[in-house]
Design a protein around this motif. Sequence first.
Motif, PDB file in Angstrom:
ATOM      1  N   LEU A  50      34.197 -29.535  94.780  1.00  0.00           N
ATOM      2  CA  LEU A  50      34.641 -30.868  95.145  1.00  0.00           C
ATOM      3  C   LEU A  50      34.599 -31.728  93.891  1.00  0.00           C
ATOM      4  N   ARG A  51      35.766 -32.284  93.523  1.00  0.00           N
ATOM      5  CA  ARG A  51      35.866 -33.033  92.275  1.00  0.00           C
ATOM      6  C   ARG A  51      35.966 -34.531  92.543  1.00  0.00           C
ATOM      7  N   LYS A  52      35.546 -35.318  91.574  1.00  0.00           N
ATOM      8  CA  LYS A  52      35.665 -36.773  91.628  1.00  0.00           C
ATOM      9  C   LYS A  52      36.417 -37.252  90.391  1.00  0.00           C
ATOM     10  N   ILE A  53      37.364 -38.177  90.604  1.00  0.00           N
ATOM     11  CA  ILE A  53      38.114 -38.753  89.489  1.00  0.00           C
ATOM     12  C   ILE A  53      37.980 -40.269  89.565  1.00  0.00           C
ATOM     13  N   THR A  54      37.438 -40.877  88.524  1.00  0.00           N
ATOM     14  CA  THR A  54      37.248 -42.323  88.494  1.00  0.00           C
ATOM     15  C   THR A  54      38.588 -43.028  88.281  1.00  0.00           C
ATOM     16  N   PRO A  55      38.649 -44.353  88.517  1.00  0.00           N
ATOM     17  CA  PRO A  55      39.894 -45.076  88.237  1.00  0.00           C
ATOM     18  C   PRO A  55      40.347 -44.949  86.789  1.00  0.00           C
ATOM     19  N   ALA A  56      39.419 -44.657  85.880  1.00  0.00           N
ATOM     20  CA  ALA A  56      39.777 -44.473  84.471  1.00  0.00           C
ATOM     21  C   ALA A  56      40.274 -43.061  84.182  1.00  0.00           C
ATOM     22  N   GLY A  57      40.288 -42.179  85.208  1.00  0.00           N
ATOM     23  CA  GLY A  57      40.819 -40.836  85.025  1.00  0.00           C
ATOM     24  C   GLY A  57      39.806 -39.802  84.563  1.00  0.00           C
ATOM     25  N   GLU A  58      38.514 -40.115  84.695  1.00  0.00           N
ATOM     26  CA  GLU A  58      37.493 -39.141  84.281  1.00  0.00           C
ATOM     27  C   GLU A  58      37.124 -38.238  85.460  1.00  0.00           C
ATOM     28  N   THR A  59      37.251 -36.927  85.266  1.00  0.00           N
ATOM     29  CA  THR A  59      36.971 -35.943  86.314  1.00  0.00           C
ATOM     30  C   THR A  59      35.577 -35.371  86.146  1.00  0.00           C
ATOM     31  N   THR A  60      34.810 -35.374  87.252  1.00  0.00           N
ATOM     32  CA  THR A  60      33.493 -34.737  87.261  1.00  0.00           C
ATOM     33  C   THR A  60      33.404 -33.855  88.504  1.00  0.00           C
ATOM     34  N   ASN A  61      32.385 -33.025  88.544  1.00  0.00           N
ATOM     35  CA  ASN A  61      32.138 -32.162  89.693  1.00  0.00           C
ATOM     36  C   ASN A  61      31.046 -32.779  90.566  1.00  0.00           C
ATOM     37  N   ILE A  62      31.320 -32.907  91.865  1.00  0.00           N
ATOM     38  CA  ILE A  62      30.358 -33.492  92.799  1.00  0.00           C
ATOM     39  C   ILE A  62      29.508 -32.417  93.459  1.00  0.00           C
ATOM     40  N   ALA A  63      30.160 -31.354  93.920  1.00  0.00           N
ATOM     41  CA  ALA A  63      29.430 -30.294  94.624  1.00  0.00           C
ATOM     42  C   ALA A  63      30.228 -29.002  94.548  1.00  0.00           C
ATOM     43  N   GLY A  64      29.483 -27.918  94.607  1.00  0.00           N
ATOM     44  CA  GLY A  64      30.111 -26.592  94.571  1.00  0.00           C
ATOM     45  C   GLY A  64      29.869 -25.916  93.234  1.00  0.00           C
ATOM     46  N   ASP A  79      37.891 -43.564  97.847  1.00  0.00           N
ATOM     47  CA  ASP A  79      36.786 -44.332  98.415  1.00  0.00           C
ATOM     48  C   ASP A  79      37.057 -45.815  98.179  1.00  0.00           C
ATOM     49  N   LYS A  80      36.162 -46.670  98.633  1.00  0.00           N
ATOM     50  CA  LYS A  80      36.383 -48.112  98.566  1.00  0.00           C
ATOM     51  C   LYS A  80      36.344 -48.648  97.139  1.00  0.00           C
ATOM     52  N   ASN A  81      35.818 -47.865  96.207  1.00  0.00           N
ATOM     53  CA  ASN A  81      35.753 -48.280  94.811  1.00  0.00           C
ATOM     54  C   ASN A  81      36.914 -47.759  93.981  1.00  0.00           C
ATOM     55  N   GLY A  82      37.858 -47.091  94.639  1.00  0.00           N
ATOM     56  CA  GLY A  82      39.020 -46.584  93.922  1.00  0.00           C
ATOM     57  C   GLY A  82      38.829 -45.217  93.296  1.00  0.00           C
ATOM     58  N   ASN A  83      37.708 -44.545  93.582  1.00  0.00           N
ATOM     59  CA  ASN A  83      37.510 -43.188  93.088  1.00  0.00           C
ATOM     60  C   ASN A  83      38.284 -42.200  93.957  1.00  0.00           C
ATOM     61  N   LEU A  84      38.835 -41.183  93.326  1.00  0.00           N
ATOM     62  CA  LEU A  84      39.511 -40.108  94.038  1.00  0.00           C
ATOM     63  C   LEU A  84      38.572 -38.925  94.201  1.00  0.00           C
ATOM     64  N   PHE A  85      38.663 -38.252  95.356  1.00  0.00           N
ATOM     65  CA  PHE A  85      37.939 -37.009  95.574  1.00  0.00           C
ATOM     66  C   PHE A  85      38.961 -35.928  95.907  1.00  0.00           C
ATOM     67  N   VAL A  86      38.790 -34.773  95.304  1.00  0.00           N
ATOM     68  CA  VAL A  86      39.769 -33.688  95.416  1.00  0.00           C
ATOM     69  C   VAL A  86      39.053 -32.401  95.786  1.00  0.00           C
ATOM     70  N   SER A  87      39.577 -31.711  96.806  1.00  0.00           N
ATOM     71  CA  SER A  87      39.046 -30.383  97.123  1.00  0.00           C
ATOM     72  C   SER A  87      39.829 -29.363  96.307  1.00  0.00           C
ATOM     73  N   ASP A  88      39.126 -28.688  95.413  1.00  0.00           N
ATOM     74  CA  ASP A  88      39.750 -27.723  94.504  1.00  0.00           C
ATOM     75  C   ASP A  88      39.522 -26.334  95.097  1.00  0.00           C
ATOM     76  N   VAL A  89      40.543 -25.820  95.766  1.00  0.00           N
ATOM     77  CA  VAL A  89      40.365 -24.627  96.598  1.00  0.00           C
ATOM     78  C   VAL A  89      39.954 -23.401  95.791  1.00  0.00           C
ATOM     79  N   GLN A  90      40.676 -23.121  94.728  1.00  0.00           N
ATOM     80  CA  GLN A  90      40.454 -21.876  94.000  1.00  0.00           C
ATOM     81  C   GLN A  90      39.104 -21.842  93.285  1.00  0.00           C
ATOM     82  N   THR A  91      38.646 -23.021  92.822  1.00  0.00           N
ATOM     83  CA  THR A  91      37.349 -23.055  92.141  1.00  0.00           C
ATOM     84  C   THR A  91      36.199 -23.249  93.125  1.00  0.00           C
TER      85      THR A  91
END
Length: 342
Positions: free
Chosen positions: A169-183, A154-166
Amino acid sequence: MFSSPMMGFRRSCVVAGASVLLASCGGGDGGSAATPVGTKHTVGGTVSGLAGSVILQNNAGDELKLTADGRFTFASALSEGAAYEVSVRTQPLWQFCTVTKGSGKASADVADVAVACSAAQAEVSLFAGSGAAGSATGIGSAASFSLPYGIIFDKNGNLFVSDVQTGILRKITPAGETTNIAGGGISSGPVDGNGAAAYFDGLGGIALDAAGNIYATELSGNRIRKITPGGLVTTFAGSGTTGSADGPGNTASFNSPGGVALDGDGNVYVADTGNNLLRRITRAGVVSTLAGQAGVTGAQNGIGSAARFKQPYGVVVDADGTVYVADTFNNLIRKVVPVQAP
């Protein structure tokens, strides 16, 4: 003739005055010319090996953007004797530029600063994940993933990842912190809802619009889902049944949709992998088929249904609205442009 002391005094004053005048004008016996007050000198040099754009700065202030090899000169001239120090403010993408003869004092115009650019090497490091399959959140290697698939910024440098097996939808901040957005994990079918109350069926490709909404394909659920920045999941298009029907919202159907992308107007493009089609969805959710024929494979070029694909997957859209498709099993990259109907 008699010379009075007063006349001698006057004669001495005239000579002394003339000497002062000559000295002030740069005259005199064997003396070098003085530098005029207010002399300015430019600072510049050459750049070589540049493949993109680099921003240089002089004395940490005067900036100059270069986009090609050749000579350069900074806009601001320096006073006689002033110090200069040329450095790289912003490196080119995937290049490193170094400066030689970049500092000194300006006693004349400086033209020998050399900026040499060369290709950067790729250093791989761990950003997030432990390597073990899982759905743990956390910083860096404290997090875990299971078959991560689509990935976007996204425009703030956050990564979003679709985690197929789980199915998360995951979010990873520029500092490398992973959280769950949905699912909420694996479910027997797609469920709309907020955050963990929602379920995906084969979470696949993801794309982001200007407002921060994420559009995700479901490889198994045959739907296109929309996830708001707050984590609310809804079904944007698709009935869930396998098919190739066009139409609004849940009257349309897909067959293992893969890649997804958006244009500048917010229209969604889907590589309908199992149908061998390129689909388009308006912002209102109306689905149409742009190119290809359902159930028919091939590599023919052409307009609309006269064109053929073989299980296309990746899709991107450039600033002009041109669509590029990774025609996976044809081993081709296809280009799709709008043309006027006959």
